[in-house]
Design a protein around this motif. Sequence first.
Motif, mmCIF file in Angstrom:
data_model
loop_
_atom_site.group_PDB
_atom_site.id
_atom_site.type_symbol
_atom_site.label_atom_id
_atom_site.label_comp_id
_atom_site.label_asym_id
_atom_site.label_seq_id
_atom_site.Cartn_x
_atom_site.Cartn_y
_atom_site.Cartn_z
ATOM 1 N N LYS B 152 0.872 -1.170 0.000
ATOM 2 C CA LYS B 152 0.000 0.000 0.000
ATOM 3 C C LYS B 152 0.913 1.226 0.000
ATOM 4 C CE LYS B 152 -3.499 1.849 3.167
ATOM 5 N NZ LYS B 152 -4.248 1.522 4.392
ATOM 6 N N VAL B 153 0.747 2.075 -0.996
ATOM 7 C CA VAL B 153 1.615 3.263 -1.088
ATOM 8 C C VAL B 153 0.780 4.494 -1.408
ATOM 9 C CG1 VAL B 153 3.693 2.021 -1.802
ATOM 10 C CG2 VAL B 153 2.077 2.834 -3.519
ATOM 11 N N GLU B 154 1.318 5.623 -1.093
ATOM 12 C CA GLU B 154 0.672 6.883 -1.456
ATOM 13 C C GLU B 154 1.686 7.701 -2.249
ATOM 14 O OE1 GLU B 154 -1.933 10.081 1.007
ATOM 15 O OE2 GLU B 154 -2.349 7.947 1.157
ATOM 16 N N ILE B 155 1.369 7.927 -3.504
ATOM 17 C CA ILE B 155 2.335 8.546 -4.411
ATOM 18 C C ILE B 155 2.022 10.041 -4.557
ATOM 19 C CG2 ILE B 155 3.254 8.524 -6.762
ATOM 20 C CD1 ILE B 155 2.158 5.622 -6.951
ATOM 21 N N PRO B 156 2.976 10.901 -4.192
ATOM 22 C CA PRO B 156 2.753 12.342 -4.453
ATOM 23 C C PRO B 156 2.697 12.574 -5.959
ATOM 24 C CG PRO B 156 4.647 11.974 -3.012
ATOM 25 C CD PRO B 156 4.274 10.649 -3.582
#
Lengths: 655, 274
Positions: B152-156
């Motif tokens: 699970k990642v949050e990409i700017p």
Amino acid sequence: MGLSRGLRSGALALGCATLSCFLADGGPKSTAPTPPPACARRGPARVAPLDATGAGSTIAVARFGDRTLAYVADEDDHDVHTVDVDSRRELATTPIAGTPSQLLVTKDGRLVVLVRDQARAVVLEPAPAAEAPLDSLCAVDTPDEPVSLAMTPDEKTLLVSTGWGHSLTGYDAATLGRTFDRSLPREPRGVMVSTDGSQAFVTHAVGGQMSVVDLTTDLHAVSAVAVGEQGDLRTPARLALVPRTNEFDDHGDLIKKKPILAATPRQACQGFAIARSTEPGGRILAPEVLVDTGDPTEHSNGYGNAARLPTELPTIAVLDDATREPLEASLTVQVAPDRRVRNEPDECLLPRAAAVDTVGGTLLVACLGIDSVIAYDAASAQPANAELRRWDVASGPTGIAVDAVARRSVVWSQYDRTVTVLSLGAQRLDDPGERPTRISLSRLAQPADDRDLALGRELFHRSIARDGRACASCHPDGRDDGLVWATPDGTRQTPSLAGRLADTAPYAWNGSGETIEAHLANTFARLNAQALGRRDLDALVGYAMTMAGPTASPSDTTSRELARGREIFHASETGCSGCHGLDGQAPDGLRHALEEKAEFDTPSLRFVSGTAPYFHDGRFASFDQMLAATDGSMGKTSQLSAEDKRALETYLRSL
Amino acid sequence: MRPAALVLGLAAVVGWAGAAHAGRVDVSSITDASLARIETVRPKALGGKEKVEEVRWYPGDSEEGRALQLVPAGDVGCMFRGDDPPPAVANPDDPSSQNEPPVLAALPVDGPGPRVRSFRYEAVVGEGDGATLAVSRGWYDRQSLGVRLIDKVEIPLTVLSKSPAVYAYRDGATLDIVVPAAGLTDLATRDVEGRLRSFACQHARVAVPLDVASGTAIITARVLPPPTASPGPMLPGKGRRSVEGQTKVQLSLSVTRTSRDVEPWVSLAVGILR
């Protein structure tokens, strides 16, 4: 190409009265390098170009004091118009002795104007008042049919490309002394110099390639870059489609995509325009058309048999100006997700001029046929798929220039004799303040039959086929596209029309058209084109029959080789003139069986040297090949010595 | 000298409809997310009690023939199939039929293929310079209905254009473009290889390889009329008239690199289709 009325005597007299140097230098053109004439500016520099790329066009914008002027090369009236862009007033006309093709404003305040049918470049300078005609400085010879010019970034060398002369010639920009002359393939058109000035790129109206001329050494080596799919292309234009079959591992994960075959061979054509990007720099941008001429092994219903996508698709080749390599994506036909499979009626299939808006980063392309200017993203790998907006302009846009400072562009429409001013800063198409403004220019008194020819010229370039093609699509400048098409009769190459139609009935390769009207009806049916009314048809036929052919330098009639070639051509032993008539220009009007089950009408050989490849199906690249292969069935030449064959070819090239 | 990162067409674009603009940036100015490649071996089965908070099962409507589907728990975002093979092409000779299945906000449980499939759930969170792409990847078992998270990642996201909103990030050797669907409809993409894909969820995403000299992708959409506009009456054979008032736009994205360029250039053109 201007209306085919030749020089108007009035314009010629007026031109010579103004350009006195023409009278003094009006004799036959010399093929020897021209001695440097006195071409330097006589007064102070009164004008400065607003174009930063050193490109010529039929229109240029420049600063004259606090005014912005447009200079227009008018091929119909044989003059250069001076127009005040801000006040929208025509200020002056300067007669030119001949048909001006392009002009350019140099940074030192002179104007160079190419005179297409006189094989000359004339140098002018503004008078102290912008309202006065331009003053003549000098004129120099060029190879036949100068069509485009460009200046190197250091302003030291002026480059001129010539159509019928198929060359790129360099001139010392200060003296107009000729510095080099390089032969190029058929029908060069636009020329543009790379950012660093190391090489010149030249487009070709036919042949699917761009020429690149090295400017760093005195050798001026020429190389070719393929910009479509033809022969041993390094970068084929292809139809990008989804992979047909993929390979998966045991878990069902995709491990390899197999590309779909489907390379649809498309050849480049209509290479007239060229521009150079500035941000990012180093890219040459060349609008063109990619043509699917159909499967040569099949008979088609029309010209070409493209079943899935339109026969012609517009594209813009993008070349790295350092490596000379095209960006592959620019030559890949890729249709948008919701684009219909057939052409929209307003595709740019006759791109004639281009310029870059350095501030907006857009490429502006002027399109004949649809009378539009289209703005594309100049930084895109596939500008043709990055259209930003388009403007309707007056009929016959043949030139464009950009005033980047004032964020506007000026477009010259030859057919309507109108300059259209476009606001490049406009972002909202529905803003009424941003609509183009038009400036109608004066013109000389026009006979009624000239008006019909003008209509015919417009129709010749108008999109008439259901797929968007015009007469000029296959006959650029009234000549031929150098392509061989699948037709209902088999493979047939496009014949050149300009200067070759009058008194050569019947028409079509098989002579099926007893009149030009009958042949046109058949052609229109094959193109699924809309029928023309009687007046339009008459105008189109009138224009086609009187289109001027190339203006070639007179042959050296004292040449013994030429005389020998003429003798051979007319000898009964070889039998050439028996069918092709006197000097190859009076064909017998008969059909001859050159192949089993096929008869062919004898064509005129006028301008034959500029129509390669040869034969009805274009199977021969050279005269040699053709004469050897058809010996006995089409004249008899095998008995000729090598020297006589050379003489015959020299004679054929003079026709 | 290369220009600093540049937000495309900001100043001049007053509104969405009727605006056309272009702009370009050096690729080094775009966020590098470089999502790790999933090395996990595909499980043969998952336990029925395994759950992931980002997704849930939606029963569908059996009367309408809609089967059980895996959907975002928060009813926003898009569900991608992960690495599962695409279905066969309908008609390879017809370019208009080279379609990949539409990207929806749901993945069906039925259909051929392995019992355990991979999924990729993603959603655009926030807007402007603070926008991110929330990505969750995992497996789902079509028999037991178990769901397992891989990562699970949050990409700017880097803003390429504010109007319309267009974002980008780098993922290794590809550039991914993300276009939120707010104010748009009929989002569709054509990627570098010519594959067509439509998006019936909250954004469209298309990738362009960065390791080639040039590549292009196209995104098309219709701009929805203002909310106050009437949808218009249904006309026989013509659909809703409201489509007539919609502006059709094309976003042309390209990556180019010539010998003079230190880094590839990314160019985005927003044009209005006729």
